[in-house]
Design an enzyme around this catalytic site. Sequence first.
Site, PDB file in Angstrom:
ATOM      1  N   CYS A  17      29.441  -8.091  28.964  1.00  0.00           N
ATOM      2  CA  CYS A  17      28.782  -9.402  28.884  1.00  0.00           C
ATOM      3  C   CYS A  17      27.691  -9.226  27.839  1.00  0.00           C
ATOM      4  O   CYS A  17      26.957  -8.220  27.854  1.00  0.00           O
ATOM      5  CB  CYS A  17      28.163  -9.781  30.231  1.00  0.00           C
ATOM      6  SG  CYS A  17      27.075 -11.236  30.117  1.00  0.00           S
TER       7      CYS A  17
ATOM      8  N   CYS B 266      30.504 -14.181  23.382  1.00  0.00           N
ATOM      9  CA  CYS B 266      30.485 -14.343  24.833  1.00  0.00           C
ATOM     10  C   CYS B 266      31.832 -13.871  25.376  1.00  0.00           C
ATOM     11  O   CYS B 266      32.875 -14.409  24.990  1.00  0.00           O
ATOM     12  CB  CYS B 266      30.273 -15.820  25.157  1.00  0.00           C
ATOM     13  SG  CYS B 266      30.460 -16.194  26.894  1.00  0.00           S
TER      14      CYS B 266
HETATM   15  N1  DGL Z   1      26.965 -13.825  27.753  1.00  0.00           N
HETATM   16  C1  DGL Z   1      28.149 -14.282  28.327  1.00  0.00           C
HETATM   17  C2  DGL Z   1      29.267 -13.269  28.387  1.00  0.00           C
HETATM   18  O1  DGL Z   1      29.307 -12.387  27.548  1.00  0.00           O
HETATM   19  C3  DGL Z   1      28.106 -15.300  29.468  1.00  0.00           C
HETATM   20  C4  DGL Z   1      27.068 -15.191  30.524  1.00  0.00           C
HETATM   21  C5  DGL Z   1      27.102 -16.417  31.454  1.00  0.00           C
HETATM   22  O2  DGL Z   1      26.770 -17.506  30.976  1.00  0.00           O
HETATM   23  O3  DGL Z   1      27.512 -16.270  32.621  1.00  0.00           O
HETATM   24  O4  DGL Z   1      30.152 -13.350  29.203  1.00  0.00           O
END
Ligand code: DGL
Length: 256
Positions: free
Chosen positions: A174, A70
Amino acid sequence: MRIGLFDSGIGGLTVLAQLVKYTPEAEYFYVADTLNAPFGTKTQDQVLTISLKVISFLQKLGVDCVVTACNTADSSIRSARIDLQIPYFGILDFEIPEDMKKAAVIATKFTAESGVYSRILRSKGVEEVIEIPCQSFVKIVEEDLINSPMADEEIENCMSTIRNTDISNLILGCTHFPFLADRIKAHFPKLTLFDPAQSVAKKVSQKFVKTNDNQGKVNFYVTKDPSGFLAKIVKYQSLFSLPFTVQQIDLEDSQR
Ligand code: DGL
């Protein structure tokens, strides 16, 4: 080898897919903190607190390393400069092709506003970087709206600034966004998409000696709505193709 990883939801599956490609024999421990999702609209303190709780949960499971699947969480951990006392890999530990001189980054609100990608990319020799918040893409992926008109509208709305530039590299900042890669390509066919997960997964595999004693498997731990999460996993199972289980956990309980 036991690899722990985490995200707010299914975004980490795109990282798991890359990890499994390089290290299929590992046992994976994947926390989806669906109770606290989305991370990208939260503050530095909130994201850091969540991340540290999840990491402590994974440490108690006895994982050999933690992979933060993440960008938002990794960005908060990097800013805090914390020594986690466990081998740690973040999605921001990526490598880029040497000839990348200009790049656009799409990310959550948190990641885009933190400026973390600009700092990292400039330190790697990229001369021009634009960071674009596309928080709505997270909901589109989680709610399976990838092929809906809303996805097309949001891609146009959020990414229109790229049309006024000569940037040809797009970094998916993301881990939810690789799910939208085909839709983004349909709107921006000239962009070359770059997913940081691939080089990070390679680094993880190089760090550990391969063993034959583990049978690839994924243990998913979810903080809310395990059945909703299971339905998503079933849909995307071909991304990792390993046997798996899903169970609900309470991160507060696990801290005691
Ligand atoms: N998948 C996550 C990232 O790479 C977070 C997405 C979220 O929960 O806003 O930042």
